[in-house]
Every structure is written in structure tokens, then in C-alpha cells.
Design a protein around this motif. Structure first.
Motif, PDB file in Angstrom:
ATOM      1  N   LEU A 155      -8.900   7.918   5.743  1.00  0.00           N
ATOM      2  CA  LEU A 155      -8.699   6.557   6.248  1.00  0.00           C
ATOM      3  C   LEU A 155      -8.495   5.630   5.062  1.00  0.00           C
ATOM      4  N   LEU A 156      -7.437   4.833   5.103  1.00  0.00           N
ATOM      5  CA  LEU A 156      -7.056   4.022   3.947  1.00  0.00           C
ATOM      6  C   LEU A 156      -7.306   2.533   4.156  1.00  0.00           C
ATOM      7  N   VAL A 157      -7.936   2.157   5.267  1.00  0.00           N
ATOM      8  CA  VAL A 157      -8.211   0.747   5.551  1.00  0.00           C
ATOM      9  C   VAL A 157      -9.670   0.605   5.957  1.00  0.00           C
ATOM     10  N   LYS A 158     -10.152  -0.614   6.004  1.00  0.00           N
ATOM     11  CA  LYS A 158     -11.539  -0.870   6.393  1.00  0.00           C
ATOM     12  C   LYS A 158     -11.577  -1.881   7.530  1.00  0.00           C
ATOM     13  N   GLU A 159     -12.694  -1.953   8.185  1.00  0.00           N
ATOM     14  CA  GLU A 159     -12.833  -2.837   9.341  1.00  0.00           C
ATOM     15  C   GLU A 159     -12.637  -4.302   8.963  1.00  0.00           C
ATOM     16  N   ASP A 160     -12.009  -5.023   9.877  1.00  0.00           N
ATOM     17  CA  ASP A 160     -11.697  -6.449   9.767  1.00  0.00           C
ATOM     18  C   ASP A 160     -10.547  -6.734   8.800  1.00  0.00           C
ATOM     19  N   GLN A 161      -9.858  -5.695   8.339  1.00  0.00           N
ATOM     20  CA  GLN A 161      -8.721  -5.881   7.439  1.00  0.00           C
ATOM     21  C   GLN A 161      -7.468  -6.203   8.252  1.00  0.00           C
ATOM     22  N   ALA A 162      -6.701  -7.172   7.788  1.00  0.00           N
ATOM     23  CA  ALA A 162      -5.432  -7.516   8.436  1.00  0.00           C
ATOM     24  C   ALA A 162      -4.368  -6.499   8.040  1.00  0.00           C
ATOM     25  N   ILE A 163      -3.568  -6.049   9.013  1.00  0.00           N
ATOM     26  CA  ILE A 163      -2.605  -4.980   8.808  1.00  0.00           C
ATOM     27  C   ILE A 163      -1.216  -5.439   9.250  1.00  0.00           C
ATOM     28  N   LYS A 164      -0.202  -5.023   8.503  1.00  0.00           N
ATOM     29  CA  LYS A 164       1.184  -5.305   8.859  1.00  0.00           C
ATOM     30  C   LYS A 164       1.834  -4.073   9.480  1.00  0.00           C
ATOM     31  N   GLN A 165       2.795  -4.328  10.364  1.00  0.00           N
ATOM     32  CA  GLN A 165       3.510  -3.219  10.988  1.00  0.00           C
ATOM     33  C   GLN A 165       4.163  -2.344   9.919  1.00  0.00           C
ATOM     34  N   GLY A 166       4.027  -1.030  10.051  1.00  0.00           N
ATOM     35  CA  GLY A 166       4.600  -0.094   9.095  1.00  0.00           C
ATOM     36  C   GLY A 166       3.715   0.186   7.894  1.00  0.00           C
ATOM     37  N   GLN A 167       2.594  -0.500   7.770  1.00  0.00           N
ATOM     38  CA  GLN A 167       1.691  -0.266   6.637  1.00  0.00           C
ATOM     39  C   GLN A 167       0.995   1.083   6.799  1.00  0.00           C
ATOM     40  N   LYS A 168       0.870   1.813   5.692  1.00  0.00           N
ATOM     41  CA  LYS A 168       0.168   3.101   5.727  1.00  0.00           C
ATOM     42  C   LYS A 168      -1.324   2.852   5.871  1.00  0.00           C
ATOM     43  N   ILE A 169      -1.914   3.374   6.941  1.00  0.00           N
ATOM     44  CA  ILE A 169      -3.330   3.132   7.200  1.00  0.00           C
ATOM     45  C   ILE A 169      -4.183   4.400   7.104  1.00  0.00           C
ATOM     46  N   ALA A 170      -3.531   5.577   7.129  1.00  0.00           N
ATOM     47  CA  ALA A 170      -4.284   6.834   7.088  1.00  0.00           C
ATOM     48  C   ALA A 170      -3.362   7.973   6.682  1.00  0.00           C
ATOM     49  N   GLU A 171      -3.977   9.141   6.469  1.00  0.00           N
ATOM     50  CA  GLU A 171      -3.233  10.366   6.214  1.00  0.00           C
ATOM     51  C   GLU A 171      -3.556  11.358   7.313  1.00  0.00           C
TER      52      GLU A 171
END
Length: 277
Positions: free
Chosen positions: A230-246
């Protein structure tokens, strides 16, 4: 024999008197048990006055806040705050939880109805005199439902993109599979299907492995399961197409991404929201 019988009777009466005196000095055991059991019973029914009301949920065996949040389109952290929970890991069967923001369940929209015609009796008692001239009466306008806020239209127009490339190995089924299963190789990128905010990142939901849940607006959530990292953490703002996991195979029989779209907490067929692949 008579003397022995008298001694037995005296001894029996003495024992009865002692036991009677002893019982007068303490409460009966039945009362103790009733008192001891009353606290857990009161605890279980705490919040029961909200059971069945709109915006509330009664906890069932096996529930977790993460599961309840996902099923109602909410963040588990919001559930903790709205319900004043001290320990999010301690919820009990029968407990009633708020699953919508405070005040939202109280809003009732009703159309404004035209005033009823005044009867002769009410006209006579009215303080304002009515002119004798009869005016033409226009027909009442047709009632129309309240207009939907523009924000709802924007949410419905949300555009999703595929979260990864790969062969579709299992389609949507309301009972057996609440999303899509997409095959791939370990480490393949998992991308956010739309702009949003991370409301969960962890492995606390059985059957999903390493899971990320994104909240896109008040209507939609997306879930990305079985990742190896998992490459993100809770409450983080994310953009469409951003890599969030493997991609991985955590809590799965093979390497794959399990992807869900939930509309107000209810799983929907992602293929109806995604572009042709």
C-alpha cells in the motif's frame, strides 16, 4: 427413648432458628444475581431507542467498523466521531450506531401544498372582511418534486477509469462477487479510478487482504483489494490515475486486483461506470 427424642427436637429447632437469623442479615442470592446481571443488559440496549430509524444501524455478529463504514459509504473514522466511541475495536452485537452525519437523518423535504379553500364557517369567523365581488379563480399549479441540488448531478457525472491493466477473470455478481477481479503480475501498479480521499488503508477487513478504500464524494466509494504493498495513507488526497498500491495476492488464491465501486454503500457493477476496455 422419650428423652432422646426431646434432644433431637431441641437440636432441630436450634438449627432452624440459627439459619433464619442468618438469612435476615444479608440479601437473598437471587437478588444478588439479578443485580449483577442488570448492568450487562443495560449496556446491550444502549442506543436501542434509535434502532430502525433512518441513519442508524444495529450491529450484527461479525461486524467491524470498517465493514459497516464501507457498507454505508462512510469512513470508519467518521463513525467513531459521530458515535463517540472510545475504542473502535470494541463494538457489540445489538449496539446501535449512527451511520450518517448528525442532522442529516432529520431532514425531511415536503412540497408546499396550496391553501385549502375557506369554508363559510371559517370565513364568518375571520377578522378580515371579504369583498362581495367574485374574482376569477386560476387553477392551482401542478405540484413538482423539489429540484435535485446541482451537487448531486455532479456526483452522478463522476467519471471512473480502469484501476489496472489485465484480463478480467471474474465479473460482478451481487451475491458471489461484489466487484471485478483483474489478473496481473505481482507488483503491477494499482491506480486510483477517480479523484478522492483515502478513508481506509490496511488489512483489517477479512477476505480483502491489503485493502485501500477511496471516498470520491457523498455518493461513491471505490475499493482495491489483495495488494502486496500500500503506497498511500488514510486521509490522503488522491488524484485520478495516481499509483496507490502494487498488485499482490494477500488473502487471495492468486495475484489479482479485486475492484469495487459502491454507490451509497451498495456494490454496483463497475463495468457500467468504466469506459470500454
Amino acid at each position: 427413648m422419650l428423652r432422646a427424642g426431646l434432644w433431637v427436637m431441641v437440636a432441630w429447632m436450634t438449627l432452624v432458628g440459627m439459619s433464619g437469623c442468618a438469612s435476615k442479615g444479608r440479601p437473598a442470592p437471587v437478588e444478588d444475581r439479578t443485580s449483577a446481571n442488570s448492568a450487562p443488559a443495560n449496556k446491550l440496549i444502549l442506543g436501542a431507542e434509535n434502532a430502525g430509524k433512518a441513519g442508524f444501524y444495529t450491529v450484527k455478529p461479525g461486524d467491524t467498523l470498517i465493514r459497516i463504514g464501507m457498507d454505508h459509504g462512510q469512513s470508519w473514522r467518521d463513525l467513531v466521531r459521530w458515535n463517540g466511541l472510545e475504542n473502535p475495536n470494541l463494538i457489540e452485537t445489538g449496539q446501535v450506531l449512527r451511520v450518517v452525519p448528525p442532522g442529516q437523518d432529520m431532514v425531511v423535504v415536503r412540497p408546499v401544498l396550496p391553501s385549502a379553500p375557506m369554508t363559510n364557517a371559517s370565513a364568518a369567523s375571520a377578522s378580515v372582511s371579504v369583498a362581495p365581488t367574485k374574482l376569477p379563480v386560476s387553477p392551482a399549479p401542478a405540484l413538482t418534486p423539489p429540484s435535485t441540488p446541482a451537487a448531486d448531478a455532479t456526483e452522478e457525472a463522476l467519471v471512473f477509469k480502469w484501476p489496472t491493466r489485465g484480463n478480467l477473470i471474474a465479473g460482478f455478481d451481487e451475491v458471489k462477487n461484489k466487484g471485478l477481479d483483474i489478473a496481473g503480475k505481482a507488483g503491477d501498479p494499482v491506480l486510483a479510478a477517480a479523484d478522492g480521499r483515502v478513508v481506509y488503508a490496511g488489512s483489517g477487513l477479512r477476505g480483502y487482504g491489503n485493502l485501500i478504500i477511496l471516498k470520491h464524494n457523498n455518493t461513491y466509494l471505490t475499493a482495491y483489494a489483495h495488494n502486496q504493498a500500500l503506497l498511500v495513507k488514510e486521509d490522503q488526497a488522491i488524484k485520478q490515475g495516481q499509483k496507490i498500491a502494487e498488485m499482490g495476492n494477500s488473502d487471495a488464491d492468486q495475484v489479482k486486483l479485486h475492484f469495487e465501486i459502491r454507490r451509497q454503500g451498495k456494490p454496483v457493477d463497475p463495468t457500467k461506470y468504466l469506459p470500454a476496455n
